[in-house]
Design a protein around this motif. Structure first.
Motif, PDB file in Angstrom:
ATOM      1  N   ILE A  19      45.902  50.558  44.812  1.00 25.08           N
ATOM      2  CA  ILE A  19      44.756  49.660  44.686  1.00 25.08           C
ATOM      3  C   ILE A  19      45.171  48.387  43.965  1.00 25.08           C
ATOM      4  O   ILE A  19      44.871  47.289  44.393  1.00 25.08           O
ATOM      5  CB  ILE A  19      43.595  50.348  43.926  1.00 25.08           C
ATOM      6  CG1 ILE A  19      43.143  51.603  44.662  1.00 25.08           C
ATOM      7  CG2 ILE A  19      42.438  49.374  43.713  1.00 25.08           C
ATOM      8  CD1 ILE A  19      42.606  51.368  46.054  1.00 25.08           C
ATOM      9  N   SER A  20      45.897  48.541  42.848  1.00 25.95           N
ATOM     10  CA  SER A  20      46.389  47.373  42.117  1.00 25.95           C
ATOM     11  C   SER A  20      47.594  47.772  41.289  1.00 25.95           C
ATOM     12  O   SER A  20      47.762  48.932  40.923  1.00 25.95           O
ATOM     13  CB  SER A  20      45.297  46.789  41.214  1.00 25.95           C
ATOM     14  OG  SER A  20      44.996  47.695  40.170  1.00 25.95           O
ATOM     15  N   THR A  21      48.436  46.795  41.002  1.00 26.99           N
ATOM     16  CA  THR A  21      49.598  46.992  40.143  1.00 26.99           C
ATOM     17  C   THR A  21      49.305  46.302  38.822  1.00 26.99           C
ATOM     18  O   THR A  21      49.091  45.089  38.792  1.00 26.99           O
ATOM     19  CB  THR A  21      50.865  46.400  40.790  1.00 26.99           C
ATOM     20  OG1 THR A  21      51.072  47.058  42.040  1.00 26.99           O
ATOM     21  CG2 THR A  21      52.077  46.600  39.891  1.00 26.99           C
ATOM     22  N   LEU A  22      49.273  47.074  37.751  1.00 28.69           N
ATOM     23  CA  LEU A  22      48.932  46.527  36.447  1.00 28.69           C
ATOM     24  C   LEU A  22      50.159  46.083  35.667  1.00 28.69           C
ATOM     25  O   LEU A  22      50.089  45.187  34.847  1.00 28.69           O
ATOM     26  CB  LEU A  22      48.138  47.552  35.641  1.00 28.69           C
ATOM     27  CG  LEU A  22      46.858  48.037  36.333  1.00 28.69           C
ATOM     28  CD1 LEU A  22      46.187  49.101  35.494  1.00 28.69           C
ATOM     29  CD2 LEU A  22      45.921  46.884  36.615  1.00 28.69           C
ATOM     30  N   LYS A  23      51.293  46.716  35.932  1.00 27.04           N
ATOM     31  CA  LYS A  23      52.542  46.325  35.303  1.00 27.04           C
ATOM     32  C   LYS A  23      53.665  46.593  36.295  1.00 27.04           C
ATOM     33  O   LYS A  23      53.760  47.684  36.846  1.00 27.04           O
ATOM     34  CB  LYS A  23      52.797  47.108  34.018  1.00 27.04           C
ATOM     35  CG  LYS A  23      54.064  46.691  33.307  1.00 27.04           C
ATOM     36  CD  LYS A  23      54.263  47.404  31.993  1.00 27.04           C
ATOM     37  CE  LYS A  23      55.544  46.941  31.332  1.00 27.04           C
ATOM     38  NZ  LYS A  23      55.772  47.598  30.055  1.00 27.04           N
ATOM     39  N   ASP A  24      54.487  45.591  36.540  1.00 27.35           N
ATOM     40  CA  ASP A  24      55.597  45.704  37.460  1.00 27.35           C
ATOM     41  C   ASP A  24      56.761  44.958  36.845  1.00 27.35           C
ATOM     42  O   ASP A  24      56.910  43.755  37.040  1.00 27.35           O
ATOM     43  CB  ASP A  24      55.239  45.125  38.826  1.00 27.35           C
ATOM     44  CG  ASP A  24      56.325  45.347  39.856  1.00 27.35           C
ATOM     45  OD1 ASP A  24      57.280  46.104  39.580  1.00 27.35           O
ATOM     46  OD2 ASP A  24      56.231  44.763  40.947  1.00 27.35           O
TER      47      ASP A  24
END
Length: 152
Positions: A141-146
């Protein structure tokens, strides 16, 4: 390989500004250009720096869907693991393969242009992978930390 504080400073600056020119990296790390070059070469030879690469955002190229698939493989066949991995590597939309100890044997990250494309990949390429006992899908759904940055 022994890594000192100067090496760590250089590595931090390489991570912070991967596209910076060597002269700028040297200045940012507080070393001469010659020292920077020697230290980077030593870090490469020591296996600390494995390479420098372009990081391409596949989303910017029109790939909008990412799904993480977790597999438990059949254990009865002696080459099940190797045959599964070989087949998974041949799927162009698989961008990451990880293996685990525990209930999940393998995790694949799969990208697709849209949901219709993912459905096509899923039916034609994923469901045909050999030796699947169980499979679970997680849609991103979403990447919060990459970040691949290290606490240097």
């Amino acid at each position: 390989m022994q890594v000192d504080d100067v090496d760590r400073r250089i590595l931090r600056q390489m991570l912070a500004a991967p596209d910076a020119a060597r002269a700028e990296l040297a200045e940012r790390a507080g070393v001469t250009a010659a020292s920077l070059w020697r230290r980077i070469e030593r870090l490469r030879e020591g296996g600390v720096i494995r390479g420098e690469e372009a990081v391409i955002d596949w989303r910017a190229l029109g790939w909008a869907v990412e799904v993480s698939l977790r597999f438990t493989l059949e254990k009865a066949h002696p080459r099940a693991f190797d045959e599964f991995l070989e087949a998974a590597r041949a799927v162009p939309e698989v961008i990451e393969i990880q293996t685990f100890l525990g209930l999940t044997d393998v995790r694949l990250n799969v990208i697709a242009r849209d949901m219709a494309h993912y459905q096509e990949i899923y039916r034609a390429r994923i469901l045909t992978l050999p030796h699947i006992a169980e499979m679970d899908a997680l849609m991103l759904i979403s990447t919060l930390k990459d970040s691949e940055a290290l606490p240097l």
